[in-house]
Scaffold this motif. Sequence first.
Motif, short mmCIF file in Angstrom:
data_model
loop_
_atom_site.label_atom_id
_atom_site.label_comp_id
_atom_site.label_asym_id
_atom_site.label_seq_id
_atom_site.Cartn_x
_atom_site.Cartn_y
_atom_site.Cartn_z
N THR A 46 -6.84 21.77 -3.07
CA THR A 46 -6.21 20.65 -3.77
C THR A 46 -4.69 20.74 -3.66
N LEU A 47 -4.14 21.89 -3.92
CA LEU A 47 -2.70 22.08 -3.77
C LEU A 47 -2.27 21.85 -2.33
N ASP A 48 -3.05 22.35 -1.39
CA ASP A 48 -2.72 22.17 0.03
C ASP A 48 -2.70 20.69 0.43
N ARG A 49 -3.56 19.89 -0.15
CA ARG A 49 -3.60 18.46 0.18
C ARG A 49 -2.50 17.68 -0.52
N LEU A 50 -2.09 18.12 -1.70
CA LEU A 50 -1.08 17.37 -2.47
C LEU A 50 0.35 17.77 -2.16
N PHE A 51 0.59 19.01 -1.83
CA PHE A 51 1.96 19.48 -1.61
C PHE A 51 2.73 18.66 -0.58
N PRO A 52 2.12 18.29 0.56
CA PRO A 52 2.87 17.49 1.54
C PRO A 52 3.33 16.13 1.00
N TRP A 53 2.69 15.63 -0.03
CA TRP A 53 3.10 14.35 -0.60
C TRP A 53 4.47 14.42 -1.26
N LEU A 54 4.91 15.59 -1.69
CA LEU A 54 6.24 15.70 -2.29
C LEU A 54 7.32 15.23 -1.33
N GLU A 55 7.23 15.64 -0.09
CA GLU A 55 8.20 15.23 0.92
C GLU A 55 7.93 13.80 1.41
N THR A 56 6.68 13.48 1.61
CA THR A 56 6.32 12.16 2.13
C THR A 56 6.74 11.04 1.21
N ARG A 57 6.56 11.23 -0.10
CA ARG A 57 6.86 10.13 -1.03
C ARG A 57 8.33 9.77 -1.04
N ARG A 58 9.20 10.67 -0.61
CA ARG A 58 10.64 10.37 -0.53
C ARG A 58 10.94 9.34 0.57
N MET A 59 10.04 9.23 1.54
CA MET A 59 10.21 8.29 2.64
C MET A 59 9.64 6.91 2.34
N LEU A 60 8.81 6.83 1.31
CA LEU A 60 8.10 5.59 1.03
C LEU A 60 8.98 4.57 0.32
N PRO A 61 8.70 3.29 0.57
CA PRO A 61 9.52 2.25 -0.07
C PRO A 61 9.29 2.17 -1.57
N GLU A 103 0.83 -1.21 0.00
CA GLU A 103 0.00 0.00 0.00
C GLU A 103 0.86 1.26 0.00
N LEU A 104 1.94 1.27 0.76
CA LEU A 104 2.85 2.41 0.75
C LEU A 104 3.47 2.59 -0.64
N ARG A 105 3.84 1.49 -1.25
CA ARG A 105 4.43 1.56 -2.60
C ARG A 105 3.41 2.08 -3.61
N GLN A 106 2.15 1.67 -3.46
CA GLN A 106 1.10 2.17 -4.34
C GLN A 106 0.93 3.68 -4.19
N HIS A 107 1.01 4.17 -2.96
CA HIS A 107 0.91 5.61 -2.74
C HIS A 107 2.10 6.34 -3.36
N LYS A 108 3.27 5.74 -3.29
CA LYS A 108 4.43 6.36 -3.92
C LYS A 108 4.23 6.43 -5.43
N ASN A 109 3.73 5.36 -6.02
CA ASN A 109 3.48 5.34 -7.46
C ASN A 109 2.38 6.32 -7.86
N LEU A 110 1.33 6.41 -7.06
CA LEU A 110 0.21 7.30 -7.39
C LEU A 110 0.54 8.78 -7.21
N THR A 111 1.67 9.07 -6.60
CA THR A 111 2.08 10.47 -6.43
C THR A 111 3.34 10.81 -7.23
N ALA A 112 3.74 9.91 -8.11
CA ALA A 112 4.97 10.12 -8.89
C ALA A 112 4.91 11.34 -9.80
N HIS A 113 3.76 11.73 -10.22
CA HIS A 113 3.60 12.85 -11.16
C HIS A 113 3.55 14.21 -10.48
N LEU A 114 3.52 14.24 -9.17
CA LEU A 114 3.26 15.50 -8.47
C LEU A 114 4.35 16.56 -8.66
N GLU A 115 5.59 16.16 -8.84
CA GLU A 115 6.65 17.16 -9.03
C GLU A 115 6.37 18.03 -10.24
#
Length: 111
Positions: free
Chosen positions: A96-111, A73-85
């Motif tokens: 929408t921006l407020d909810r997505l922006f934190p994923w930029l940092e979070t996805r770096r921690m995901l497997p 599930e963590l890997r799926q979230h990393k894949n589903l946020t790959a386009h955010l940069e």
Amino acid sequence: MRGIGAQGSTRALQQDFMLRTWVIHHLGPESENSDWSPEALGTDTVAALAMSPSQAATLAGNWRERPTEQIRELRQHKNLTAHLEWLIGHLQPGPTLDRLFPWLETRRMLP
């Protein structure tokens, strides 16, 4: 290759997000067509994510000790946020921006 079940649908959704982002980034957004609208893509991305960035970050802290399903599930979230940069720069300030922006940092921690 598309898989069967949840993994296949996640892969198809991730590929859709990447294609839409590529078109928006390279050819420009188009507000008349929701496929090429950054806001619509941002909304679709938020809807596809089952957990918040803080929940994902907490689970990612010791992901090697997690059950396989949680790692998946963590890997799926990393894949589903790959386009955010590439997408973030096209989004207007707002929820929408407020909810997505934190994923930029979070996805770096995901497997």
